[in-house]
Design a protein around this motif. Structure first.
Motif, PDB file in Angstrom:
ATOM      1  N   MET A  35       0.839  -1.196   0.000  1.00 45.85           N
ATOM      2  CA  MET A  35       0.000   0.000   0.000  1.00 45.85           C
ATOM      3  C   MET A  35       0.876   1.250   0.000  1.00 45.85           C
ATOM      4  N   THR A  36       1.941   1.227   0.771  1.00 48.09           N
ATOM      5  CA  THR A  36       2.861   2.365   0.816  1.00 48.09           C
ATOM      6  C   THR A  36       3.505   2.602  -0.547  1.00 48.09           C
ATOM      7  N   GLN A  37       3.903   1.524  -1.200  1.00 49.76           N
ATOM      8  CA  GLN A  37       4.606   1.635  -2.481  1.00 49.76           C
ATOM      9  C   GLN A  37       3.676   1.890  -3.668  1.00 49.76           C
ATOM     10  N   HIS A  38       2.503   1.238  -3.676  1.00 47.79           N
ATOM     11  CA  HIS A  38       1.649   1.249  -4.870  1.00 47.79           C
ATOM     12  C   HIS A  38       0.266   1.847  -4.658  1.00 47.79           C
ATOM     13  N   GLY A  39      -0.066   2.254  -3.436  1.00 41.70           N
ATOM     14  CA  GLY A  39      -1.363   2.855  -3.149  1.00 41.70           C
ATOM     15  C   GLY A  39      -2.419   1.827  -2.772  1.00 41.70           C
ATOM     16  N   PRO A  40      -3.520   2.290  -2.148  1.00 41.73           N
ATOM     17  CA  PRO A  40      -4.556   1.374  -1.656  1.00 41.73           C
ATOM     18  C   PRO A  40      -5.284   0.617  -2.770  1.00 41.73           C
ATOM     19  N   GLU A  41      -5.334   1.191  -3.967  1.00 41.62           N
ATOM     20  CA  GLU A  41      -6.036   0.520  -5.066  1.00 41.62           C
ATOM     21  C   GLU A  41      -5.324  -0.750  -5.521  1.00 41.62           C
ATOM     22  N   SER A  42      -4.068  -0.940  -5.111  1.00 45.86           N
ATOM     23  CA  SER A  42      -3.323  -2.140  -5.502  1.00 45.86           C
ATOM     24  C   SER A  42      -3.645  -3.344  -4.607  1.00 45.86           C
ATOM     25  N   LEU A  43      -4.424  -3.124  -3.552  1.00 42.23           N
ATOM     26  CA  LEU A  43      -4.725  -4.194  -2.602  1.00 42.23           C
ATOM     27  C   LEU A  43      -6.121  -4.758  -2.811  1.00 42.23           C
ATOM     28  N   SER A  44      -6.277  -6.031  -2.484  1.00 40.18           N
ATOM     29  CA  SER A  44      -7.589  -6.674  -2.524  1.00 40.18           C
ATOM     30  C   SER A  44      -8.373  -6.301  -1.269  1.00 40.18           C
ATOM     31  N   ASN A  45      -9.656  -6.643  -1.241  1.00 36.52           N
ATOM     32  CA  ASN A  45     -10.498  -6.351  -0.075  1.00 36.52           C
ATOM     33  C   ASN A  45      -9.956  -7.016   1.186  1.00 36.52           C
ATOM     34  N   HIS A  46      -9.534  -8.273   1.078  1.00 40.30           N
ATOM     35  CA  HIS A  46      -9.059  -8.950   2.290  1.00 40.30           C
ATOM     36  C   HIS A  46      -7.725  -8.370   2.762  1.00 40.30           C
ATOM     37  N   GLU A  47      -6.911  -7.843   1.858  1.00 41.99           N
ATOM     38  CA  GLU A  47      -5.662  -7.207   2.282  1.00 41.99           C
ATOM     39  C   GLU A  47      -5.939  -5.867   2.986  1.00 41.99           C
ATOM     40  N   LEU A  48      -6.902  -5.106   2.477  1.00 43.55           N
ATOM     41  CA  LEU A  48      -7.285  -3.859   3.152  1.00 43.55           C
ATOM     42  C   LEU A  48      -7.856  -4.151   4.537  1.00 43.55           C
ATOM     43  N   LEU A  49      -8.700  -5.179   4.615  1.00 41.50           N
ATOM     44  CA  LEU A  49      -9.271  -5.572   5.900  1.00 41.50           C
ATOM     45  C   LEU A  49      -8.172  -6.045   6.853  1.00 41.50           C
ATOM     46  N   ALA A  50      -7.180  -6.743   6.345  1.00 39.75           N
ATOM     47  CA  ALA A  50      -6.060  -7.206   7.171  1.00 39.75           C
ATOM     48  C   ALA A  50      -5.302  -6.023   7.770  1.00 39.75           C
ATOM     49  N   ILE A  51      -5.160  -4.951   7.004  1.00 32.50           N
ATOM     50  CA  ILE A  51      -4.492  -3.761   7.538  1.00 32.50           C
ATOM     51  C   ILE A  51      -5.304  -3.167   8.679  1.00 32.50           C
ATOM     52  N   ILE A  52      -6.614  -3.174   8.544  1.00 35.60           N
ATOM     53  CA  ILE A  52      -7.485  -2.613   9.589  1.00 35.60           C
ATOM     54  C   ILE A  52      -7.422  -3.450  10.865  1.00 35.60           C
ATOM     55  N   ILE A  53      -7.503  -4.780  10.730  1.00 36.46           N
ATOM     56  CA  ILE A  53      -7.540  -5.612  11.940  1.00 36.46           C
ATOM     57  C   ILE A  53      -6.155  -5.878  12.526  1.00 36.46           C
ATOM     58  N   GLN A  54      -5.100  -5.621  11.768  1.00 42.94           N
ATOM     59  CA  GLN A  54      -3.707  -5.583  12.220  1.00 42.94           C
ATOM     60  C   GLN A  54      -3.057  -6.911  12.584  1.00 42.94           C
ATOM     61  N   THR A  55      -3.730  -7.787  13.305  1.00 44.89           N
ATOM     62  CA  THR A  55      -3.088  -9.033  13.737  1.00 44.89           C
ATOM     63  C   THR A  55      -4.008 -10.219  13.512  1.00 44.89           C
ATOM     64  N   GLY A  56      -3.385 -11.359  13.342  1.00 48.04           N
ATOM     65  CA  GLY A  56      -4.135 -12.602  13.231  1.00 48.04           C
ATOM     66  C   GLY A  56      -4.236 -13.259  14.591  1.00 48.04           C
ATOM     67  N   THR A  57      -4.299 -14.571  14.567  1.00 49.20           N
ATOM     68  CA  THR A  57      -4.340 -15.335  15.814  1.00 49.20           C
ATOM     69  C   THR A  57      -3.069 -16.172  15.905  1.00 49.20           C
ATOM     70  N   LYS A  58      -2.970 -16.944  16.944  1.00 47.66           N
ATOM     71  CA  LYS A  58      -1.795 -17.798  17.137  1.00 47.66           C
ATOM     72  C   LYS A  58      -1.619 -18.773  15.973  1.00 47.66           C
ATOM     73  N   ASN A  59      -2.728 -19.268  15.444  1.00 53.82           N
ATOM     74  CA  ASN A  59      -2.664 -20.289  14.398  1.00 53.82           C
ATOM     75  C   ASN A  59      -3.056 -19.793  13.013  1.00 53.82           C
ATOM     76  N   GLU A  60      -3.320 -18.497  12.883  1.00 51.51           N
ATOM     77  CA  GLU A  60      -3.845 -17.993  11.609  1.00 51.51           C
ATOM     78  C   GLU A  60      -3.284 -16.594  11.346  1.00 51.51           C
ATOM     79  N   SER A  61      -2.798 -16.394  10.130  1.00 54.22           N
ATOM     80  CA  SER A  61      -2.260 -15.079   9.789  1.00 54.22           C
ATOM     81  C   SER A  61      -3.387 -14.065   9.681  1.00 54.22           C
ATOM     82  N   VAL A  62      -3.044 -12.797   9.740  1.00 51.69           N
ATOM     83  CA  VAL A  62      -4.031 -11.728   9.601  1.00 51.69           C
ATOM     84  C   VAL A  62      -4.703 -11.802   8.230  1.00 51.69           C
ATOM     85  N   LEU A  63      -3.959 -12.208   7.205  1.00 46.63           N
ATOM     86  CA  LEU A  63      -4.550 -12.332   5.858  1.00 46.63           C
ATOM     87  C   LEU A  63      -5.576 -13.463   5.818  1.00 46.63           C
ATOM     88  N   GLN A  64      -5.271 -14.575   6.456  1.00 48.13           N
ATOM     89  CA  GLN A  64      -6.219 -15.688   6.501  1.00 48.13           C
ATOM     90  C   GLN A  64      -7.468 -15.307   7.297  1.00 48.13           C
TER      91      GLN A  64
END
Length: 165
Positions: free
Chosen positions: A21-50
């Protein structure tokens, strides 16, 4: 490395959502990647993207996520109170931005103007809503009010409920 075990630290630095997002802007990200930025962290067994992807799958995309209640969000494993509040705040900011009007007051010249004025708020409602737009003598909107929320396909409203406000 299996798909189930991948964590954000396993993703090359340049391919992580924040960096892209820093390099290419927010339009370069998918919905789940934008949501991952908002929620910031995943769980012990699951990445923020998952987690973000699972959240979008649960709500069938952004359309139902925008109307999800606090309780619905926190019922999903990995989404606690803080993450639910962050998501709801981001959705509300997006709604407010989409409703910004640059003119002092919106002018209604036709039924289409009226429909355009309220379409963002009403587009995805699951029940009938009887909404009144109150205009001044120059046909500028001075107030918008939901008078009645009806059933799936009907709203019964008495004229006094429209005139009273």
């Amino acid at each position: 490395m299996t798909k189930e075990s991948f964590m954000i630290r396993d993703v090359p630095q340049k391919d992580r959502p924040r960096e892209r997002m820093t390099q290419h802007g927010p339009e370069s990200l998918s919905n789940h990647e934008l949501l991952a930025i908002i929620i910031q962290t995943g769980t012990k067994n699951e990445s923020v993207l998952q987690l973000a992807n699972r959240l979008l799958n649960h709500f069938d995309g952004l359309r139902l996520l925008q109307t999800a209640s606090f309780e619905e969000m926190t019922s999903i494993k990995g989404i606690g109170k803080a993450k639910a509040v962050q998501i709801m705040a981001a959705v509300e900011l997006g709604r407010r931005i989409s409703n910004l009007k640059y003119d002092d007051r919106y002018v209604i010249r036709s039924p289409e103007d009226g429909a355009n004025y309220i379409m963002n708020d009403m587009r995805f409602l699951s029940q009938e809503h009887f909404v009144c737009l109150y205009l001044n003598t120059k046909n500028q909107v001075i107030h918008k009010q939901t008078i009645f929320i009806g059933s799936l396909n009907a709203s019964i409203v008495h004229p006094r409920e429209v005139v009273r406000p």
